[in-house]
Scaffold this motif. Sequence first.
Motif, PDB file in Angstrom:
ATOM      1  N   HIS A 218      27.438  45.063  43.823  1.00  0.00           N
ATOM      2  CA  HIS A 218      27.108  44.038  44.679  1.00  0.00           C
ATOM      3  C   HIS A 218      27.914  43.534  45.374  1.00  0.00           C
ATOM      4  O   HIS A 218      28.317  43.447  46.509  1.00  0.00           O
ATOM      5  CB  HIS A 218      26.943  42.720  44.367  1.00  0.00           C
ATOM      6  N   ARG A 219      28.876  45.495  45.640  1.00  0.00           N
ATOM      7  CA  ARG A 219      29.736  44.943  46.748  1.00  0.00           C
ATOM      8  C   ARG A 219      30.687  43.352  46.805  1.00  0.00           C
ATOM      9  O   ARG A 219      30.885  43.428  47.955  1.00  0.00           O
ATOM     10  CB  ARG A 219      29.378  45.633  48.434  1.00  0.00           C
ATOM     11  N   SER A 220      30.803  42.867  45.796  1.00  0.00           N
ATOM     12  CA  SER A 220      31.407  41.635  45.867  1.00  0.00           C
ATOM     13  C   SER A 220      33.170  41.260  45.167  1.00  0.00           C
ATOM     14  O   SER A 220      33.032  42.242  44.292  1.00  0.00           O
ATOM     15  CB  SER A 220      30.570  40.441  45.778  1.00  0.00           C
ATOM     16  N   LEU A 221      33.217  40.669  45.769  1.00  0.00           N
ATOM     17  CA  LEU A 221      34.740  40.180  44.498  1.00  0.00           C
ATOM     18  C   LEU A 221      34.896  39.025  44.667  1.00  0.00           C
ATOM     19  O   LEU A 221      34.320  37.768  45.213  1.00  0.00           O
ATOM     20  CB  LEU A 221      35.640  39.985  45.879  1.00  0.00           C
ATOM     21  N   THR A 222      35.247  38.717  43.665  1.00  0.00           N
ATOM     22  CA  THR A 222      35.268  37.233  43.111  1.00  0.00           C
ATOM     23  C   THR A 222      36.272  36.475  41.919  1.00  0.00           C
ATOM     24  O   THR A 222      36.341  37.359  41.407  1.00  0.00           O
ATOM     25  CB  THR A 222      33.740  37.161  41.649  1.00  0.00           C
ATOM     26  N   ARG A 226      34.241  31.902  43.081  1.00  0.00           N
ATOM     27  CA  ARG A 226      33.641  32.479  44.185  1.00  0.00           C
ATOM     28  C   ARG A 226      33.654  33.421  44.545  1.00  0.00           C
ATOM     29  O   ARG A 226      34.260  34.186  43.741  1.00  0.00           O
ATOM     30  CB  ARG A 226      34.532  31.429  45.048  1.00  0.00           C
ATOM     31  N   SER A 227      32.868  34.085  44.875  1.00  0.00           N
ATOM     32  CA  SER A 227      32.207  35.361  45.280  1.00  0.00           C
ATOM     33  C   SER A 227      32.064  35.578  46.572  1.00  0.00           C
ATOM     34  O   SER A 227      31.514  34.677  47.285  1.00  0.00           O
ATOM     35  CB  SER A 227      30.626  35.725  44.558  1.00  0.00           C
ATOM     36  N   LEU A 228      32.536  36.430  47.121  1.00  0.00           N
ATOM     37  CA  LEU A 228      32.631  37.489  48.183  1.00  0.00           C
ATOM     38  C   LEU A 228      31.926  38.462  48.188  1.00  0.00           C
ATOM     39  O   LEU A 228      33.109  39.395  48.004  1.00  0.00           O
ATOM     40  CB  LEU A 228      33.613  36.997  49.399  1.00  0.00           C
ATOM     41  N   LEU A 307      42.544  45.707  57.374  1.00  0.00           N
ATOM     42  CA  LEU A 307      43.746  44.327  56.433  1.00  0.00           C
ATOM     43  C   LEU A 307      43.029  43.032  56.682  1.00  0.00           C
ATOM     44  O   LEU A 307      42.936  41.982  56.641  1.00  0.00           O
ATOM     45  CB  LEU A 307      44.729  44.655  56.407  1.00  0.00           C
ATOM     46  N   ALA A 308      43.422  42.920  58.520  1.00  0.00           N
ATOM     47  CA  ALA A 308      43.229  41.792  59.329  1.00  0.00           C
ATOM     48  C   ALA A 308      42.265  40.963  58.808  1.00  0.00           C
ATOM     49  O   ALA A 308      41.759  39.959  58.876  1.00  0.00           O
ATOM     50  CB  ALA A 308      44.262  41.927  60.268  1.00  0.00           C
ATOM     51  N   LYS A 309      41.123  42.151  58.744  1.00  0.00           N
ATOM     52  CA  LYS A 309      39.582  40.866  59.079  1.00  0.00           C
ATOM     53  C   LYS A 309      39.083  40.951  57.416  1.00  0.00           C
ATOM     54  O   LYS A 309      38.714  39.440  56.984  1.00  0.00           O
ATOM     55  CB  LYS A 309      38.574  42.454  59.329  1.00  0.00           C
ATOM     56  N   LEU A 310      39.730  41.451  56.209  1.00  0.00           N
ATOM     57  CA  LEU A 310      39.779  41.593  55.131  1.00  0.00           C
ATOM     58  C   LEU A 310      40.612  40.441  54.804  1.00  0.00           C
ATOM     59  O   LEU A 310      40.069  39.408  54.298  1.00  0.00           O
ATOM     60  CB  LEU A 310      40.366  42.620  54.208  1.00  0.00           C
ATOM     61  N   ARG A 311      41.337  40.130  55.370  1.00  0.00           N
ATOM     62  CA  ARG A 311      42.258  38.858  54.764  1.00  0.00           C
ATOM     63  C   ARG A 311      41.909  37.976  55.672  1.00  0.00           C
ATOM     64  O   ARG A 311      42.147  36.330  55.093  1.00  0.00           O
ATOM     65  CB  ARG A 311      43.553  38.358  55.436  1.00  0.00           C
ATOM     66  N   LYS A 312      41.251  37.871  56.761  1.00  0.00           N
ATOM     67  CA  LYS A 312      40.362  36.862  57.290  1.00  0.00           C
ATOM     68  C   LYS A 312      38.947  36.329  56.251  1.00  0.00           C
ATOM     69  O   LYS A 312      39.308  35.335  56.357  1.00  0.00           O
ATOM     70  CB  LYS A 312      39.976  37.127  58.312  1.00  0.00           C
ATOM     71  N   LEU A 313      38.472  37.225  55.902  1.00  0.00           N
ATOM     72  CA  LEU A 313      37.202  36.728  55.340  1.00  0.00           C
ATOM     73  C   LEU A 313      37.671  36.086  53.653  1.00  0.00           C
ATOM     74  O   LEU A 313      36.796  35.836  53.227  1.00  0.00           O
ATOM     75  CB  LEU A 313      36.433  38.500  55.133  1.00  0.00           C
ATOM     76  N   LEU A 314      38.187  36.644  53.110  1.00  0.00           N
ATOM     77  CA  LEU A 314      38.966  36.047  52.387  1.00  0.00           C
ATOM     78  C   LEU A 314      39.557  34.719  52.008  1.00  0.00           C
ATOM     79  O   LEU A 314      40.001  33.812  51.314  1.00  0.00           O
ATOM     80  CB  LEU A 314      40.681  36.688  51.587  1.00  0.00           C
ATOM     81  N   VAL A 315      40.510  34.393  54.109  1.00  0.00           N
ATOM     82  CA  VAL A 315      40.685  32.979  53.380  1.00  0.00           C
ATOM     83  C   VAL A 315      39.379  32.048  53.835  1.00  0.00           C
ATOM     84  O   VAL A 315      39.385  30.773  53.473  1.00  0.00           O
ATOM     85  CB  VAL A 315      42.076  32.974  54.417  1.00  0.00           C
ATOM     86  N   GLN A 316      38.794  32.555  54.758  1.00  0.00           N
ATOM     87  CA  GLN A 316      37.250  31.773  54.983  1.00  0.00           C
ATOM     88  C   GLN A 316      36.731  31.887  53.746  1.00  0.00           C
ATOM     89  O   GLN A 316      36.398  30.655  53.104  1.00  0.00           O
ATOM     90  CB  GLN A 316      36.884  32.848  55.684  1.00  0.00           C
ATOM     91  N   ALA A 317      37.101  31.982  52.766  1.00  0.00           N
ATOM     92  CA  ALA A 317      35.815  32.083  51.404  1.00  0.00           C
ATOM     93  C   ALA A 317      36.726  31.610  50.474  1.00  0.00           C
ATOM     94  O   ALA A 317      36.292  31.146  49.738  1.00  0.00           O
ATOM     95  CB  ALA A 317      35.452  33.877  51.222  1.00  0.00           C
ATOM     96  N   PHE A 318      37.779  31.765  50.528  1.00  0.00           N
ATOM     97  CA  PHE A 318      38.738  31.682  48.744  1.00  0.00           C
ATOM     98  C   PHE A 318      39.659  30.195  49.384  1.00  0.00           C
ATOM     99  O   PHE A 318      40.623  30.026  48.619  1.00  0.00           O
ATOM    100  CB  PHE A 318      39.080  32.568  48.365  1.00  0.00           C
ATOM    101  N   GLY A 319      39.895  30.020  50.697  1.00  0.00           N
ATOM    102  CA  GLY A 319      40.915  28.706  51.617  1.00  0.00           C
ATOM    103  C   GLY A 319      42.462  30.079  51.379  1.00  0.00           C
ATOM    104  O   GLY A 319      42.204  30.676  51.337  1.00  0.00           O
ATOM    105  N   GLU A 320      43.226  29.392  52.370  1.00  0.00           N
ATOM    106  CA  GLU A 320      44.040  29.960  52.625  1.00  0.00           C
ATOM    107  C   GLU A 320      45.179  30.812  51.598  1.00  0.00           C
ATOM    108  O   GLU A 320      45.172  31.504  51.718  1.00  0.00           O
ATOM    109  CB  GLU A 320      45.115  29.187  52.931  1.00  0.00           C
ATOM    110  N   ASN A 321      45.777  29.639  50.318  1.00  0.00           N
ATOM    111  CA  ASN A 321      46.725  30.058  49.384  1.00  0.00           C
ATOM    112  C   ASN A 321      45.419  31.389  48.520  1.00  0.00           C
ATOM    113  O   ASN A 321      46.330  32.111  48.269  1.00  0.00           O
ATOM    114  CB  ASN A 321      46.792  28.790  48.676  1.00  0.00           C
ATOM    115  N   ILE A 322      45.029  30.812  47.317  1.00  0.00           N
ATOM    116  CA  ILE A 322      44.053  31.613  46.549  1.00  0.00           C
ATOM    117  C   ILE A 322      43.584  33.194  47.639  1.00  0.00           C
ATOM    118  O   ILE A 322      44.022  34.000  47.761  1.00  0.00           O
ATOM    119  CB  ILE A 322      42.786  31.779  46.072  1.00  0.00           C
ATOM    120  N   GLY A 323      43.647  33.113  49.142  1.00  0.00           N
ATOM    121  CA  GLY A 323      42.844  33.857  50.043  1.00  0.00           C
ATOM    122  C   GLY A 323      43.943  34.661  50.430  1.00  0.00           C
ATOM    123  O   GLY A 323      43.935  36.335  50.689  1.00  0.00           O
ATOM    124  N   MET A 324      45.130  34.671  50.625  1.00  0.00           N
ATOM    125  CA  MET A 324      46.837  35.005  50.796  1.00  0.00           C
ATOM    126  C   MET A 324      46.750  36.462  49.627  1.00  0.00           C
ATOM    127  O   MET A 324      47.124  37.300  49.724  1.00  0.00           O
ATOM    128  CB  MET A 324      47.294  34.409  51.441  1.00  0.00           C
TER     129      MET A 324
END
Length: 357
Positions: A218-222, A226-228, A307-324
């Motif tokens: 699914h090309r996803s990260l869980t 939560r999954s992205l 890497l910056a795009k990845l970080r942005k998507l991760l923060v949007q999906a998981f919140g600042e703390n977990i996303g970072m």
Amino acid sequence: MKKILTALCGKTPQIVTEALYALHEQGRFPSRVVILTTEEGRELCSTQLLHPEHGRIARLLADIGLNPDSLSVTEADIFTPRRRVADIVTEEDSRAFFELCLETVFSLARDHGTELLFSIAGGRKTMSAALALAAQCYARPQDSMFHVLVPPELESKPDFFYPAPPFAEARVTLTPIPFFRMRGQLQPQLLHSPASLEELSQVCMPQKPLEVELDFVHRSLTCEGRSLALPPALFAVYAFFALEKAVCPDAAELCPHGCRACAHAWADIEPRLGEMLNLYQQVETKALARGTSGILNLSAENFRSSLAKLRKLLVQAFGENIGMRLSIVSERRGGAASYALRIPRGQIRIVPQRCER
Ligand SMILES: [Zn+2]
């Protein structure tokens, strides 16, 4: 014990003489001053404070009856971030200033025969936060922190440097700032060299370990329920770093922060772009990406922007703390930046399970 005033300065060098004046009143006058500032602050400090006769520090010493030799402050006592920072206006500027504070306080605190007096007055609020954090990490029992208070009507007076005519009646107050001393909690290796913010955040905020699942179907990260789903190129970059964990030492206590095995500089990554392409082909069954920004033509610059795009998507999906924490981080120590995923390999699950790496 030799006292060192470690002071912040933004665009008002008077904050340094005000602190010195108040410390003299308390009988705690330092024998050295270290000023942490920006390029603009450095300029103002050297023109207004340093001149051996007309500088405000020389005048202060004369006015309070101290020998001119009792405190000499030179250009070498003014510290600015390694990367040129005129003023702190971006996240990168702020980060550079955090690093400056961590490195400076780390080195000053190595000399056990000193007492550090941290002045968090002066400069932007991010600067105060940076110095306070550095003090929390490295301060010894004898060190202390304070803020400088001057009457509001004098705050904006460019010729007020300390109480002297025509402001002889003014009062400068040092208010102690309580803080937590984490030094005793740091692992011994964190006291050998200045640590990065990521390393310290692991120690200062012990957090529940994150379990991550990387799904190639699914090309996803869980994570944390939560999954992205990621675009193929970004998934390939992430998977590349996740698979690098296979080389981490077995007892990789350090892997969440200091592990070198899974961290790579761009110079190590570039010759291995074929592996990233291979991962890309596993998740992108349609035609290969066209154009020069595709995974086939990854340059140092668009690698960083991925890497910056990845970080942005991760923060949007998981919140600042977990996303970072889930992001591929860049760490710079001396030479080139190196990149790594700071989740230990035991907490990463790859599905479907792979027999080769
Ligand atoms: Zn590792």
